[in-house]
Scaffold this active site. Structure first.
Site, short mmCIF file in Angstrom:
data_model
loop_
_atom_site.label_atom_id
_atom_site.label_comp_id
_atom_site.label_asym_id
_atom_site.label_seq_id
_atom_site.Cartn_x
_atom_site.Cartn_y
_atom_site.Cartn_z
CB CYS A 221 -69.89 -68.02 49.63
SG CYS A 221 -70.56 -67.44 48.06
CB CYS B 188 -66.60 -63.93 44.81
SG CYS B 188 -66.80 -62.67 46.10
CB CYS C 244 -80.76 -64.02 41.97
SG CYS C 244 -79.17 -64.12 42.81
CB CYS D 72 -67.94 -65.78 52.54
SG CYS D 72 -68.02 -63.98 52.53
N1 SAH Z 1 -71.13 -60.73 47.76
C1 SAH Z 1 -72.46 -60.32 48.12
C2 SAH Z 1 -73.55 -60.94 47.29
C3 SAH Z 1 -73.47 -62.37 46.90
S1 SAH Z 1 -73.97 -63.63 48.01
C4 SAH Z 1 -72.70 -60.57 49.59
O1 SAH Z 1 -71.83 -61.07 50.25
O2 SAH Z 1 -73.74 -60.15 50.08
C5 SAH Z 1 -75.68 -63.40 48.34
C6 SAH Z 1 -76.06 -63.89 49.73
O3 SAH Z 1 -76.00 -65.31 49.84
C7 SAH Z 1 -75.14 -63.34 50.81
O4 SAH Z 1 -75.89 -62.95 51.93
C8 SAH Z 1 -74.28 -64.54 51.12
O5 SAH Z 1 -73.67 -64.42 52.35
C9 SAH Z 1 -75.30 -65.65 51.01
N2 SAH Z 1 -74.74 -66.99 50.91
C10 SAH Z 1 -73.61 -67.40 50.29
N3 SAH Z 1 -73.44 -68.72 50.44
C11 SAH Z 1 -74.48 -69.17 51.16
C12 SAH Z 1 -74.87 -70.45 51.63
N4 SAH Z 1 -74.15 -71.55 51.41
N5 SAH Z 1 -76.02 -70.52 52.33
C13 SAH Z 1 -76.78 -69.43 52.57
N6 SAH Z 1 -76.46 -68.20 52.15
C14 SAH Z 1 -75.31 -68.07 51.46
#
Ligand code: SAH
Length: 348
Positions: A117, A110, A103, A114
């Site tokens: 995240c 970023c 990964c 979100c």
């Molecule tokens: N920016 C991209 C890729 C990075 S995050 C995206 O949004 O897809 C990779 C994955 O992990 C995404 O599906 C994201 O939503 C998820 N993710 C981020 N934080 C998380 C958390 N605390 N628990 C579970 N999944 C999470």
């Protein structure tokens, strides 16, 4: 930012060395070394003078591993990568029967915001270059691909950053990492994950790359999605799903929808029904992720029962759905946590 030499195509390396008065075959030698993750000093078939000259003016590989954590549970490894401007990003190597999945990060931080995240808490610092993304792969290969041991066989762009917010560098990276004479990882073994930049998904469809596109959907209504993902204010679910349908029509490959279950936000059986309705008729798969708790934001995964019920409901509606295996839970496996820890101990 100027890229390291690892980010050059063979043609660019040839032109670069020719400008230094070198013969074209040197470019092939240099390219081979770079893709093995080797620094100038160890490039034994290049003349000393050339190595010295390259060292003075250029960077071979702009990434090094400064910390490795190994899970005692499942052998998952987590890396802290240092970039040459002092920034750090992280990556995770997961071992499966079919191979080793790395990964990787695509941006330092970023800006997508979100709510769940950890990578976005301090915003975006900068985009990563294509060479830096390749650097994450070759650094891990150097650790592991010795003798008959396999290195990285699969890549998921699910580390920090939003790949489609760094579109040109990411597409360049995809071309470089799959070059047969280089690292040679088939794009069928590469997943690009996006929070849903619909316009960029349209662009990506035009590139017609055989990657797996993952969409972080996380909610089946605009209202719920806007509570957790600011990007939902820019692109409605209707717009996003149109981009997904067009993508599948054009590229012909299955899309994966990521759905992180968050207590009180997106876990009701009505949500499952809506999710099934949204994805009906589309060539796709749903990946349920129990949320990794984010204490900073007070968001939690539902209990085991809630997760089971949600999954069963989708299955009863004939949705293709699986639950993501949790790996590396004992080594800050989750989303941006290691970097945050690193940054906060540095501040002290
Ligand atoms: N920016 C991209 C890729 C990075 S995050 C995206 O949004 O897809 C990779 C994955 O992990 C995404 O599906 C994201 O939503 C998820 N993710 C981020 N934080 C998380 C958390 N605390 N628990 C579970 N999944 C999470």
């Amino acid at each position: 930012m100027e890229d390291c030499l690892l980010g050059y195509t063979p043609e660019e390396l040839t032109a670069y060395l020719q400008a230094l008065g070198e013969k074209p075959f040197r470019a092939k030698q240099l390219y081979d070394w770079l893709h093995k993750g080797v620094e100038f000093d160890e490039m034994s078939n290049l003349p000393n003078g050339l190595r010295e000259r390259l060292k003075q003016s250029d960077v071979a590989i702009g990434v090094s591993i400064i910390k490795t954590l190994v899970s005692q549970k499942d052998g998952t490894e987590k890396y802290l990568f240092s970039l040459r401007d002092g920034n750090v990003v992280e990556g995770v190597l997961m071992r499966y029967n079919y191979g080793n999945t790395l990964c990787i990060s695509s941006q330092v931080g970023c800006r997508m915001g979100c709510a769940f995240c950890a990578s976005t808490l301090e915003g975006r610092v900068r985009d990563m270059t294509a060479g830096e993304m390749l650097g994450e792969v070759v650094a891990v290969n150097r650790l592991h691909a010795q003798g008959d041991k396999r290195g990285v066989t699969n890549i998921v762009m699910m580390g920090s950053g939003e790949p489609l917010d760094n579109y040109d560098n990411v597409v360049r990276f995809l071309r470089l990492v799959s070059a047969p004479k280089g690292i040679n990882i088939s794009l069928r073994n590469v997943s690009v994950s996006t929070c849903g930049l619909a316009d960029r998904i349209d662009d990506l469809a035009e590139e017609n790359l055989p990657i797996t596109l993952s969409i972080s959907l996380h909610a089946p209504t605009d209202e719920a999605r806007r509570r957790i993902m600011p990007i939902a204010n820019k692109y409605s679910i209707e717009r996003l799903m149109k981009a997904c349908r067009d993508y599948v029509d054009k590229v012909g490959r299955r899309i994966v929808f990521e759905y992180a279950l968050i207590e009180g936000v997106n876990t009701s059986l009505d949500d499952a029904d809506r999710l099934a309705a949204l994805t009906r008729g589309l060539l796709c798969h749903i990946n349920l992720i129990p949320l990794n708790d984010v204490p900073e934001r007070d968001l939690r995964a539902p209990g085991q029962k809630g997760i089971d019920a949600f999954q069963k409901r989708l299955e009863s509606l004939h949705v293709s759905v699986t639950r993501r295996r949790e790996m590396g839970a004992d080594i800050e496996g989750a989303c941006g946590q290691l970097r945050r820890k690193h940054l906060s101990t540095e501040e002290k």
